[in-house]
Design a protein around this motif. Structure first.
Motif, PDB file in Angstrom:
ATOM      1  N   LEU A 136       0.812  -1.216   0.000  1.00 20.90           N
ATOM      2  CA  LEU A 136       0.000   0.000   0.000  1.00 20.90           C
ATOM      3  C   LEU A 136       0.844   1.265   0.000  1.00 20.90           C
ATOM      4  O   LEU A 136       0.444   2.281  -0.561  1.00 20.90           O
ATOM      5  CB  LEU A 136      -0.925   0.020   1.219  1.00 20.90           C
ATOM      6  N   LEU A 173      -2.178   3.225   0.063  1.00 20.69           N
ATOM      7  CA  LEU A 173      -2.556   3.446   1.457  1.00 20.69           C
ATOM      8  C   LEU A 173      -3.661   4.490   1.559  1.00 20.69           C
ATOM      9  O   LEU A 173      -4.612   4.335   2.338  1.00 20.69           O
ATOM     10  CB  LEU A 173      -1.323   3.882   2.247  1.00 20.69           C
ATOM     11  N   ALA A 175      -6.911   2.824   0.348  1.00 22.83           N
ATOM     12  CA  ALA A 175      -7.425   1.889   1.352  1.00 22.83           C
ATOM     13  C   ALA A 175      -8.025   2.641   2.535  1.00 22.83           C
ATOM     14  O   ALA A 175      -9.056   2.230   3.091  1.00 22.83           O
ATOM     15  CB  ALA A 175      -6.311   0.959   1.810  1.00 22.83           C
ATOM     16  N   MET A 219      -6.732  -0.772  10.378  1.00 22.06           N
ATOM     17  CA  MET A 219      -6.242  -1.863   9.549  1.00 22.06           C
ATOM     18  C   MET A 219      -6.037  -3.068  10.455  1.00 22.06           C
ATOM     19  O   MET A 219      -5.150  -3.064  11.314  1.00 22.06           O
ATOM     20  CB  MET A 219      -4.943  -1.501   8.831  1.00 22.06           C
ATOM     21  N   ARG A 254      -5.146  -6.161   9.736  1.00 27.40           N
ATOM     22  CA  ARG A 254      -4.051  -7.082   9.408  1.00 27.40           C
ATOM     23  C   ARG A 254      -3.102  -6.385   8.463  1.00 27.40           C
ATOM     24  O   ARG A 254      -3.514  -5.618   7.595  1.00 27.40           O
ATOM     25  CB  ARG A 254      -4.604  -8.337   8.748  1.00 27.40           C
ATOM     26  N   GLY A 255      -1.809  -6.660   8.599  1.00 25.58           N
ATOM     27  CA  GLY A 255      -0.854  -6.051   7.692  1.00 25.58           C
ATOM     28  C   GLY A 255       0.576  -6.346   8.093  1.00 25.58           C
ATOM     29  O   GLY A 255       0.853  -7.125   9.018  1.00 25.58           O
ATOM     30  N   ASP A 277      -2.081  -9.680  12.811  1.00 25.54           N
ATOM     31  CA  ASP A 277      -3.459 -10.018  12.465  1.00 25.54           C
ATOM     32  C   ASP A 277      -4.246  -9.932  13.767  1.00 25.54           C
ATOM     33  O   ASP A 277      -4.244 -10.866  14.579  1.00 25.54           O
ATOM     34  CB  ASP A 277      -3.536 -11.420  11.861  1.00 25.54           C
ATOM     35  N   TYR A 289      -5.203   3.740  10.078  1.00 23.50           N
ATOM     36  CA  TYR A 289      -4.629   4.044   8.765  1.00 23.50           C
ATOM     37  C   TYR A 289      -3.816   5.339   8.795  1.00 23.50           C
ATOM     38  O   TYR A 289      -2.744   5.428   8.189  1.00 23.50           O
ATOM     39  CB  TYR A 289      -5.737   4.160   7.714  1.00 23.50           C
ATOM     40  N   ILE A 317       4.552  -0.680   3.724  1.00 27.00           N
ATOM     41  CA  ILE A 317       3.355  -1.189   4.388  1.00 27.00           C
ATOM     42  C   ILE A 317       2.591  -2.072   3.410  1.00 27.00           C
ATOM     43  O   ILE A 317       2.361  -1.694   2.260  1.00 27.00           O
ATOM     44  CB  ILE A 317       2.436  -0.050   4.853  1.00 27.00           C
ATOM     45  N   SER A 318       2.166  -3.254   3.877  1.00 27.59           N
ATOM     46  CA  SER A 318       1.322  -4.151   3.105  1.00 27.59           C
ATOM     47  C   SER A 318       0.093  -4.497   3.933  1.00 27.59           C
ATOM     48  O   SER A 318       0.150  -4.504   5.165  1.00 27.59           O
ATOM     49  CB  SER A 318       2.079  -5.433   2.746  1.00 27.59           C
ATOM     50  N   ASP A 319      -1.027  -4.769   3.256  1.00 25.73           N
ATOM     51  CA  ASP A 319      -2.221  -5.198   3.989  1.00 25.73           C
ATOM     52  C   ASP A 319      -2.317  -6.716   4.076  1.00 25.73           C
ATOM     53  O   ASP A 319      -3.368  -7.265   4.409  1.00 25.73           O
ATOM     54  CB  ASP A 319      -3.488  -4.610   3.364  1.00 25.73           C
ATOM     55  N   ARG A 320      -1.210  -7.397   3.775  1.00 21.34           N
ATOM     56  CA  ARG A 320      -1.133  -8.851   3.900  1.00 21.34           C
ATOM     57  C   ARG A 320      -0.081  -9.225   4.931  1.00 21.34           C
ATOM     58  O   ARG A 320       0.737  -8.395   5.337  1.00 21.34           O
ATOM     59  CB  ARG A 320      -0.762  -9.493   2.558  1.00 21.34           C
TER      60      ARG A 320
END
Length: 361
Positions: A4, A19, A22, A33, A35-36, A109, A140, A164-167
């Motif tokens: 993101l 980002l 999102a 958020m 999870r990330g 998570d 966020y 930053i990732s949302d996974r």
């Protein structure tokens, strides 16, 4: 979505568009958020006292205080306070006091009550992982402020980039070949991205080997993942080849025997930058895609006429923690090979540069 936001602290570029999108889709900056992953790559300074690397704090209804420090002995300490919860861990990737370039990965998570901190060295296949207490989600707006350039947070000059990732981004073995790389098979060369489990490829000795797994990853095109262009015709390349800086090339020949007393050596591509055989590669933006193959017995691959290392797993299948945090977490363990120690020694930066210059001369 994946990545993101990325801030290239060395080059000055950044992309926070994912980002922002999102955040807007979730309802604004105060949305959470759940999870990330936060990734920070840096060169750990050799220090005799704790030295701040990242400092970030915000008050309000969802207070947060993040402190990342370099500690004596080449380690990194993380303290994260979020809305009444406290997480703390110290990792040391070497124990020798000199860790060099490392990648720190904090993944959370909050719905699953799961969080981990991982530290990987650029010059090692080792990864340190520690579980953390059940995490709180991030706002966020806090993530945007943390990754953005500005006065609201401190980052040391030792940092290369933040992302930053949302996974839950994986740790451990990572692909390193451009997806279009031409890999030798019994039926001729094929792009590595088209290969599947069960296909056959050729080793450097001409043996046919089955592909056990194919890994694809999108990563920040920075730091250890930065693309590097290997120039043809060096190393027997039929065409120039783009790989990640962490990919290793297998080199052999009389000068290898003479200099190192071994039939072949492994050379990390990042050590070849600054020599005539390698130049900085090109990426479409701040991320890039890589692919790599898992083969039995860690056999090398024939790629565009050169010999490159396939994905090295070591004893990953025996380590439930590392396997669970890796890209192979959902793969049936029985299908994973166990790779012994690398069959060839890995050269350091100086020896790799000397060998490259001799190849050019």
């Amino acid at each position: 979505m994946g990545w993101l936001g990325i801030n290239d602290l060395e080059g000055g570029g950044s992309d926070l568009s994912g980002l922002v999108q999102a955040m807007q889709a979730a309802g604004g900056g105060d949305a959470l958020m759940l999870r990330g992953t936060l990734v920070i790559e840096m060169a750990i300074p050799d220090t005799r006292r704790p030295e701040p690397l990242v400092m970030f704090a915000q008050g309000g209804d969802w207070p947060i205080d993040l402190r990342l420090q370099a500690v004596p002995g080449g380690g990194v300490s993380l303290v994260l306070q979020q809305a009444g919860s406290l997480s703390h861990a110290t990792l040391n990737p070497s124990g020798s006091g000199r860790a060099g370039q490392v990648r720190l990965t904090y993944a959370w998570d909050s719905l699953a009550g799961y969080a981990r901190l991982g530290l990987e060295r650029a010059d090692s296949d080792r990864v340190q992982i520690t579980r953390l207490p059940p995490p709180r989600p991030w706002r966020y707006q806090d993530l945007k402020t943390l990754v953005s350039c500005g006065p609201l947070r401190f980052t040391a000059a030792a940092l290369s980039y933040m992302a930053i990732s949302d996974r839950l981004e994986p740790l451990g073995p990572m692909p390193g070949l451009d997806p279009a790389s031409q890999v030798a098979t019994p039926l001729g060369y094929r792009p590595v991205e088209t290969l599947q489990r069960g296909d056959l490829v050729l080793s450097e000795t001409g043996d046919s080997l089955p592909v056990l797994h194919v890994l694809h990853r999108e990563v920040p095109a920075l730091g250890i993942f930065r693309p590097v262009l290997l120039r043809a015709p060096y190393f027997g390349l039929q065409q120039s080849l783009q790989v990640s800086a962490s990919q290793r090339v297998v080199l052999s020949g009389s000068e290898v025997e003479y200099l190192f007393g071994r039939p072949a050596v492994l050379v990390p591509v990042r050590h070849l930058l600054g020599t005539p055989v390698a130049t900085p590669g090109q990426a479409r933006g701040l991320t890039t895609r890589y692919t790599q193959l898992v083969l039995p017995d860690h056999a090398p691959l024939l790629v565009a006429g050169s010999v490159l290392e396939s994905l090295y797993l070591g004893s990953l299948r025996r380590d439930a923690t590392r396997l669970g945090a890796s890209q192979l977490a959902n793969v049936e363990r029985a299908t994973l090979p166990e790779h012994g120690p690398p069959r060839y020694p890995v050269l350091g930066a100086f020896d790799a540069a000397v060998l490259a210059e001799r190849r050019v001369a």
